[in-house]
Design a protein around this motif. Sequence first.
Motif, PDB file in Angstrom:
ATOM      1  N   ASP A 116       0.846  -1.194   0.000  1.00 32.19           N
ATOM      2  CA  ASP A 116       0.000   0.000   0.000  1.00 32.19           C
ATOM      3  C   ASP A 116       0.877   1.237   0.000  1.00 32.19           C
ATOM      4  OD1 ASP A 116      -2.704  -1.195   0.259  1.00 32.19           O
ATOM      5  OD2 ASP A 116      -1.901  -1.950   2.146  1.00 32.19           O
ATOM      6  N   GLU A 117       0.643   2.123  -0.948  1.00 36.48           N
ATOM      7  CA  GLU A 117       1.363   3.391  -1.032  1.00 36.48           C
ATOM      8  C   GLU A 117       0.342   4.519  -0.951  1.00 36.48           C
ATOM      9  OE1 GLU A 117       3.821   3.342  -4.500  1.00 36.48           O
ATOM     10  OE2 GLU A 117       5.159   1.796  -3.686  1.00 36.48           O
ATOM     11  N   ILE A 118       0.499   5.362   0.065  1.00 37.29           N
ATOM     12  CA  ILE A 118      -0.503   6.376   0.406  1.00 37.29           C
ATOM     13  C   ILE A 118       0.172   7.738   0.479  1.00 37.29           C
ATOM     14  CG2 ILE A 118      -2.199   7.077   2.149  1.00 37.29           C
ATOM     15  CD1 ILE A 118      -1.993   4.075   3.147  1.00 37.29           C
ATOM     16  N   THR A 119      -0.451   8.752  -0.093  1.00 38.33           N
ATOM     17  CA  THR A 119      -0.012  10.130   0.080  1.00 38.33           C
ATOM     18  C   THR A 119      -1.131  10.903   0.758  1.00 38.33           C
ATOM     19  OG1 THR A 119       1.332  10.017  -1.934  1.00 38.33           O
ATOM     20  CG2 THR A 119       0.864  12.206  -1.048  1.00 38.33           C
ATOM     21  N   LEU A 120      -0.818  11.510   1.908  1.00 36.77           N
ATOM     22  CA  LEU A 120      -1.802  12.220   2.718  1.00 36.77           C
ATOM     23  C   LEU A 120      -1.605  13.726   2.586  1.00 36.77           C
ATOM     24  CD1 LEU A 120      -1.306   9.900   5.782  1.00 36.77           C
ATOM     25  CD2 LEU A 120      -3.410  10.019   4.423  1.00 36.77           C
ATOM     26  N   SER A 121      -2.721  14.476   2.554  1.00 36.73           N
ATOM     27  CA  SER A 121      -2.643  15.929   2.423  1.00 36.73           C
ATOM     28  C   SER A 121      -2.927  16.653   3.738  1.00 36.73           C
ATOM     29  CB  SER A 121      -3.637  16.416   1.359  1.00 36.73           C
ATOM     30  OG  SER A 121      -4.963  16.084   1.728  1.00 36.73           O
ATOM     31  N   LYS A 122      -3.629  16.004   4.646  1.00 37.75           N
ATOM     32  CA  LYS A 122      -3.901  16.613   5.949  1.00 37.75           C
ATOM     33  C   LYS A 122      -2.587  16.792   6.698  1.00 37.75           C
ATOM     34  CE  LYS A 122      -6.527  15.596  10.157  1.00 37.75           C
ATOM     35  NZ  LYS A 122      -7.384  14.578  10.813  1.00 37.75           N
ATOM     36  N   GLU A 123      -2.348  17.972   7.244  1.00 40.63           N
ATOM     37  CA  GLU A 123      -1.025  18.328   7.755  1.00 40.63           C
ATOM     38  C   GLU A 123      -0.566  17.465   8.921  1.00 40.63           C
ATOM     39  OE1 GLU A 123       1.357  20.350   6.633  1.00 40.63           O
ATOM     40  OE2 GLU A 123       0.095  20.527   4.864  1.00 40.63           O
ATOM     41  N   ALA A 124      -1.472  17.080   9.811  1.00 38.04           N
ATOM     42  CA  ALA A 124      -1.058  16.315  10.995  1.00 38.04           C
ATOM     43  C   ALA A 124      -2.231  15.491  11.504  1.00 38.04           C
ATOM     44  CB  ALA A 124      -0.560  17.258  12.088  1.00 38.04           C
ATOM     45  N   GLY A 125      -1.897  14.508  12.334  1.00 32.72           N
ATOM     46  CA  GLY A 125      -2.941  13.748  13.020  1.00 32.72           C
ATOM     47  C   GLY A 125      -3.660  12.720  12.181  1.00 32.72           C
ATOM     48  N   ASN A 126      -3.093  12.312  11.051  1.00 37.16           N
ATOM     49  CA  ASN A 126      -3.724  11.281  10.238  1.00 37.16           C
ATOM     50  C   ASN A 126      -3.645   9.921  10.943  1.00 37.16           C
ATOM     51  OD1 ASN A 126      -4.320  12.604   7.481  1.00 37.16           O
ATOM     52  ND2 ASN A 126      -2.208  13.237   7.907  1.00 37.16           N
ATOM     53  N   VAL A 127      -4.676   9.101  10.710  1.00 38.35           N
ATOM     54  CA  VAL A 127      -4.715   7.740  11.232  1.00 38.35           C
ATOM     55  C   VAL A 127      -5.040   6.793  10.081  1.00 38.35           C
ATOM     56  CG1 VAL A 127      -5.746   6.155  12.895  1.00 38.35           C
ATOM     57  CG2 VAL A 127      -5.556   8.573  13.455  1.00 38.35           C
ATOM     58  N   PRO A 210       1.917  12.524   9.624  1.00 36.59           N
ATOM     59  CA  PRO A 210       1.849  13.848   9.000  1.00 36.59           C
ATOM     60  C   PRO A 210       1.535  13.745   7.512  1.00 36.59           C
ATOM     61  CG  PRO A 210       4.118  13.161   9.172  1.00 36.59           C
ATOM     62  CD  PRO A 210       3.299  12.066   9.824  1.00 36.59           C
ATOM     63  N   ALA A 211       1.369  14.905   6.893  1.00 36.77           N
ATOM     64  CA  ALA A 211       1.184  14.938   5.441  1.00 36.77           C
ATOM     65  C   ALA A 211       2.418  14.350   4.756  1.00 36.77           C
ATOM     66  CB  ALA A 211       0.942  16.363   4.971  1.00 36.77           C
ATOM     67  N   GLY A 212       2.179  13.694   3.628  1.00 34.28           N
ATOM     68  CA  GLY A 212       3.280  13.097   2.887  1.00 34.28           C
ATOM     69  C   GLY A 212       3.022  11.637   2.600  1.00 34.28           C
ATOM     70  N   LYS A 213       4.099  10.897   2.362  1.00 39.31           N
ATOM     71  CA  LYS A 213       3.974   9.523   1.897  1.00 39.31           C
ATOM     72  C   LYS A 213       4.100   8.523   3.038  1.00 39.31           C
ATOM     73  CE  LYS A 213       5.550  10.429  -2.817  1.00 39.31           C
ATOM     74  NZ  LYS A 213       6.504  10.056  -3.888  1.00 39.31           N
ATOM     75  N   LEU A 214       3.308   7.456   2.921  1.00 40.99           N
ATOM     76  CA  LEU A 214       3.321   6.351   3.871  1.00 40.99           C
ATOM     77  C   LEU A 214       3.180   5.069   3.067  1.00 40.99           C
ATOM     78  CD1 LEU A 214       3.024   5.468   6.978  1.00 40.99           C
ATOM     79  CD2 LEU A 214       0.574   5.400   6.482  1.00 40.99           C
ATOM     80  N   SER A 215       3.953   4.040   3.415  1.00 36.08           N
ATOM     81  CA  SER A 215       3.793   2.758   2.735  1.00 36.08           C
ATOM     82  C   SER A 215       3.664   1.638   3.759  1.00 36.08           C
ATOM     83  CB  SER A 215       4.966   2.473   1.789  1.00 36.08           C
ATOM     84  OG  SER A 215       6.142   2.182   2.511  1.00 36.08           O
ATOM     85  N   ILE A 216       2.867   0.635   3.421  1.00 34.68           N
ATOM     86  CA  ILE A 216       2.669  -0.552   4.247  1.00 34.68           C
ATOM     87  C   ILE A 216       2.867  -1.762   3.342  1.00 34.68           C
ATOM     88  CG2 ILE A 216       1.116  -1.791   5.805  1.00 34.68           C
ATOM     89  CD1 ILE A 216      -0.554   0.858   5.911  1.00 34.68           C
ATOM     90  N   THR A 217       3.851  -2.587   3.680  1.00 36.66           N
ATOM     91  CA  THR A 217       4.099  -3.811   2.920  1.00 36.66           C
ATOM     92  C   THR A 217       3.799  -4.999   3.821  1.00 36.66           C
ATOM     93  OG1 THR A 217       5.852  -2.707   1.673  1.00 36.66           O
ATOM     94  CG2 THR A 217       5.777  -5.121   1.570  1.00 36.66           C
ATOM     95  N   THR A 218       3.014  -5.929   3.314  1.00 39.26           N
ATOM     96  CA  THR A 218       2.600  -7.090   4.100  1.00 39.26           C
ATOM     97  C   THR A 218       2.862  -8.353   3.289  1.00 39.26           C
ATOM     98  OG1 THR A 218       0.792  -5.707   4.935  1.00 39.26           O
ATOM     99  CG2 THR A 218       0.742  -8.033   5.501  1.00 39.26           C
ATOM    100  N   LYS A 219       3.520  -9.322   3.927  1.00 38.16           N
ATOM    101  CA  LYS A 219       3.845 -10.590   3.283  1.00 38.16           C
ATOM    102  C   LYS A 219       3.109 -11.720   3.973  1.00 38.16           C
ATOM    103  CE  LYS A 219       7.881 -13.149   1.556  1.00 38.16           C
ATOM    104  NZ  LYS A 219       9.369 -13.160   1.531  1.00 38.16           N
ATOM    105  N   LEU A 220       2.403 -12.536   3.193  1.00 40.44           N
ATOM    106  CA  LEU A 220       1.678 -13.699   3.699  1.00 40.44           C
ATOM    107  C   LEU A 220       2.455 -14.940   3.282  1.00 40.44           C
ATOM    108  CD1 LEU A 220      -0.405 -11.303   3.225  1.00 40.44           C
ATOM    109  CD2 LEU A 220      -2.170 -13.060   3.273  1.00 40.44           C
ATOM    110  N   THR A 221       3.085 -15.584   4.260  1.00 36.18           N
ATOM    111  CA  THR A 221       3.992 -16.667   3.941  1.00 36.18           C
ATOM    112  C   THR A 221       3.829 -17.817   4.943  1.00 36.18           C
ATOM    113  OG1 THR A 221       6.334 -17.282   3.689  1.00 36.18           O
ATOM    114  CG2 THR A 221       5.830 -15.546   5.277  1.00 36.18           C
ATOM    115  N   PHE A 222       4.208 -19.029   4.517  1.00 40.77           N
ATOM    116  CA  PHE A 222       4.175 -20.198   5.398  1.00 40.77           C
ATOM    117  C   PHE A 222       5.582 -20.575   5.870  1.00 40.77           C
ATOM    118  CE2 PHE A 222       0.360 -20.180   2.933  1.00 40.77           C
ATOM    119  CZ  PHE A 222      -0.623 -20.500   3.851  1.00 40.77           C
ATOM    120  N   ASN A 223       6.549 -19.727   5.560  1.00 35.22           N
ATOM    121  CA  ASN A 223       7.941 -19.919   5.950  1.00 35.22           C
ATOM    122  C   ASN A 223       8.282 -18.911   7.042  1.00 35.22           C
ATOM    123  OD1 ASN A 223      10.701 -20.135   6.230  1.00 35.22           O
ATOM    124  ND2 ASN A 223      11.138 -20.157   4.048  1.00 35.22           N
ATOM    125  N   ALA A 224       8.512 -19.407   8.250  1.00 29.99           N
ATOM    126  CA  ALA A 224       8.782 -18.527   9.384  1.00 29.99           C
ATOM    127  C   ALA A 224      10.023 -17.682   9.184  1.00 29.99           C
ATOM    128  CB  ALA A 224       8.921 -19.346  10.663  1.00 29.99           C
TER     129      ALA A 224
END
Length: 228
Positions: A116-127, A210-224
């Motif tokens: 997930d690649e997200i760019t937020l415009s709200k200056e602060a306090g994003n969730v 804050p405003a700007g870019k945020l990324s979330i990478t998630t891997k679903l794997t059966f290998n610990a």
Amino acid sequence: HADSGTFVFDAFGERWADELGSNSYWDDYFSDYRYRYYRARTEGHSTLLINPSSDVMHAGQKSTAFSQIDKFSSNDKSAFGILDLTQCYNDTQGGAINVKRGFGLFANKTFGLIRDEITLSKEAGNVVYWNMVTPYGTGVTIMTDDNQQFIVTKKGKTLYIKYKVIGTGIVTASTEKCEPLSVLPQNNSTQPNDNNDAWRMLRIKIEGVPAGKLSITTKLTFNANDNI
């Protein structure tokens, strides 16, 4: 449903990421107030929730949004696609001006990857919330640990859901019942939400972004031992 970007994940004869399905068809389920019902709202699905609102008419995503598939490729060994979710979360829905979600199966389709690649415009306090609905019941155990992963075990099989967040914010992971968040609209009608005890929500919460870019990478794997 306000569920663009949601997904299911099946492997080794089991379903690991699931959908709750439709709610019981009460009279107002097809009215302007359908988003009182948890199963119709964004937080009831395996997708992103950005800057949730307590407004009962705020579903979490725009109901009129169009999500375009930007890229798609598939062969015997791998497959991937990129979905543009920007219309779902633009400024009138919470301050996101660019949202892309990529799905992939790699290494002879032995693991899944969500980016997930997200760019937020709200200056602060994003969730931002990353959600995944998983079946829950007898013989199923779910846990989180300090290694930035969820561990789901069922019928002797174990799925490791590893995650990495790049950006500023406080990151917490939790396993919760599938029920409305306290900050979101509650169902005050005489007709109830359906029972969701057969599922659990795996949730990554990033707050104080804050405003700007945020990324979330998630891997679903059966290998610990797999890393992102």
